[in-house]
Enzyme design. Sequence first.
Site, PDB file in Angstrom:
ATOM      1  N   ASP A   6      19.010  38.112  67.815  1.00 49.70           N
ATOM      2  CA  ASP A   6      18.888  38.934  66.695  1.00 49.70           C
ATOM      3  C   ASP A   6      20.074  39.478  66.168  1.00 49.70           C
ATOM      4  OD1 ASP A   6      17.300  40.339  64.648  1.00 49.70           O
ATOM      5  OD2 ASP A   6      17.338  42.064  66.015  1.00 49.70           O
ATOM      6  N   SER A   7      20.073  39.858  64.955  1.00 51.12           N
ATOM      7  CA  SER A   7      21.507  40.599  64.492  1.00 51.12           C
ATOM      8  C   SER A   7      21.596  41.622  65.146  1.00 51.12           C
ATOM      9  CB  SER A   7      21.471  40.782  63.033  1.00 51.12           C
ATOM     10  OG  SER A   7      19.987  41.768  62.824  1.00 51.12           O
ATOM     11  N   TYR A  38      22.279  41.644  58.854  1.00 52.02           N
ATOM     12  CA  TYR A  38      22.244  40.634  58.262  1.00 52.02           C
ATOM     13  C   TYR A  38      21.278  40.702  56.882  1.00 52.02           C
ATOM     14  CZ  TYR A  38      23.878  37.659  62.493  1.00 52.02           C
ATOM     15  OH  TYR A  38      24.570  37.352  63.399  1.00 52.02           O
ATOM     16  N   GLY A  39      20.269  41.403  56.716  1.00 57.83           N
ATOM     17  CA  GLY A  39      19.534  41.305  55.647  1.00 57.83           C
ATOM     18  C   GLY A  39      19.977  41.378  54.304  1.00 57.83           C
ATOM     19  N   CYS A  69      14.668  36.972  65.136  1.00 57.77           N
ATOM     20  CA  CYS A  69      15.101  37.621  63.451  1.00 57.77           C
ATOM     21  C   CYS A  69      14.597  36.873  62.427  1.00 57.77           C
ATOM     22  CB  CYS A  69      16.662  37.658  63.513  1.00 57.77           C
ATOM     23  SG  CYS A  69      17.451  38.095  62.056  1.00 57.77           S
ATOM     24  N   ASN A  70      14.001  37.540  61.487  1.00 55.51           N
ATOM     25  CA  ASN A  70      13.378  36.873  60.384  1.00 55.51           C
ATOM     26  C   ASN A  70      14.251  36.678  59.377  1.00 55.51           C
ATOM     27  OD1 ASN A  70       9.945  37.481  60.386  1.00 55.51           O
ATOM     28  ND2 ASN A  70      11.285  39.145  61.256  1.00 55.51           N
ATOM     29  N   THR A  71      15.456  37.519  59.237  1.00 54.37           N
ATOM     30  CA  THR A  71      16.377  37.001  58.297  1.00 54.37           C
ATOM     31  C   THR A  71      17.133  35.624  58.661  1.00 54.37           C
ATOM     32  OG1 THR A  71      16.583  39.350  58.007  1.00 54.37           O
ATOM     33  CG2 THR A  71      18.284  37.754  57.032  1.00 54.37           C
ATOM     34  N   GLU A 154      18.517  50.851  63.301  1.00 56.20           N
ATOM     35  CA  GLU A 154      19.825  50.459  64.136  1.00 56.20           C
ATOM     36  C   GLU A 154      20.587  51.963  64.354  1.00 56.20           C
ATOM     37  OE1 GLU A 154      21.830  47.487  64.950  1.00 56.20           O
ATOM     38  OE2 GLU A 154      19.788  46.765  64.901  1.00 56.20           O
ATOM     39  N   CYS A 188      10.119  41.677  59.816  1.00 53.94           N
ATOM     40  CA  CYS A 188      11.396  41.964  60.444  1.00 53.94           C
ATOM     41  C   CYS A 188      11.348  42.625  61.803  1.00 53.94           C
ATOM     42  CB  CYS A 188      12.042  43.200  59.543  1.00 53.94           C
ATOM     43  SG  CYS A 188      13.607  43.621  60.305  1.00 53.94           S
ATOM     44  N   THR A 189      11.893  42.024  62.838  1.00 51.48           N
ATOM     45  CA  THR A 189      11.700  42.539  64.196  1.00 51.48           C
ATOM     46  C   THR A 189      12.134  43.986  64.279  1.00 51.48           C
ATOM     47  OG1 THR A 189      13.764  41.598  64.568  1.00 51.48           O
ATOM     48  CG2 THR A 189      11.877  40.366  65.061  1.00 51.48           C
ATOM     49  N   HIS A 190      12.825  44.749  63.492  1.00 52.68           N
ATOM     50  CA  HIS A 190      12.992  46.083  63.723  1.00 52.68           C
ATOM     51  C   HIS A 190      12.052  47.063  63.322  1.00 52.68           C
ATOM     52  CE1 HIS A 190      17.356  44.619  63.573  1.00 52.68           C
ATOM     53  NE2 HIS A 190      17.597  45.858  63.821  1.00 52.68           N
TER      54      HIS A 190
HETATM   55  N1  DGL Z   1      15.762  42.060  62.697  1.00 54.07           N
HETATM   56  C1  DGL Z   1      15.995  41.266  61.745  1.00 54.07           C
HETATM   57  C2  DGL Z   1      14.989  40.669  61.094  1.00 54.07           C
HETATM   58  O1  DGL Z   1      13.978  40.298  61.581  1.00 54.07           O
HETATM   59  C3  DGL Z   1      17.269  41.522  60.873  1.00 54.07           C
HETATM   60  C4  DGL Z   1      17.413  42.646  60.250  1.00 54.07           C
HETATM   61  C5  DGL Z   1      18.941  42.642  59.619  1.00 54.07           C
HETATM   62  O2  DGL Z   1      19.842  42.568  60.188  1.00 54.07           O
HETATM   63  O3  DGL Z   1      19.030  43.084  58.550  1.00 54.07           O
HETATM   64  O4  DGL Z   1      15.096  40.344  59.958  1.00 54.07           O
END
Ligand code: DGL
Length: 273
Positions: A6-7, A38-39, A69-71, A154, A188-190
Amino acid sequence: MVGVFDSGYGGLTILDEFLKLLPQYDYLYLGDNARAPYGTRSFNTVYRYTKACVRYLYEQGCQLVILACNTASAKALRTIQQRDIPGWDPRFRVLGVIRPMAEAVAGCTKTGHVGVLGTQGTVLSDSYPIEIHKLWPDLKVTQVACPMWVPLVENGEYDSPGADYFVQKYLEELLNRDPAIDTVVLGCTHYPLLMHKIVKYLPAGVRVLSQGEIVSQRLQDYLQRHGDLERRLSRGGTCRYVTTDDVDAFARHAQHFMGRPVTAACWSGEGLS
Ligand code: DGL
């Protein structure tokens, strides 16, 4: 090993579910905290960063990498699968987290109206509507980007009163755009870290799908169907963590996600800037 990427910290919400459902394997988690989030980054930048991180996990001995990470799944997965892996090692596999969610939504919605919350990158890529409509063309999919949610997580602010403002804001936007939504995908995994607040601001009866459980069940199915890969995975029941940024900060934050102490090693992310 199974690599989980993940990011930053968000992929830990997926890893945690892998450890519950598939504890027998060895895992190596990589968080590119030095370059998160990364978003809001361009397609090419996300691809470049993700490719370098996947390559690192491959070189550490991972036979399979999950882009938790979805992004990265939206912007880099297909190119890595099609362009890079054949030249590295055709037996190596990289999987994302969007397709499993697309498969799961139809079994959850009764109204046929689905909401997707994600980073700007994930939403602009249209990966969710595209993947969902490949399988379920009649579902109506409405997306809203939540650019403040990853920074809140974060920075450890997911429990703070300030987080309520941004959680309510994006959920209102989603439901104003389609009040018939009865199923919301946390793309988004966050976002599972904000679950208690998300549930608070959604009307009763709206179901929230978070990825950990769904993705881990799909991984279990996938490994049952791909015995050749499954047999190449080591089974020591270990889990190691690597970050591209400060190891102490990683350990502190990761503990909130995993609910137990974590120690991390550092990879400087050679080749990345
Ligand atoms: N957790 C990530 C996702 O699922 C990345 C979020 C990010 O880095 O902006 O998209």
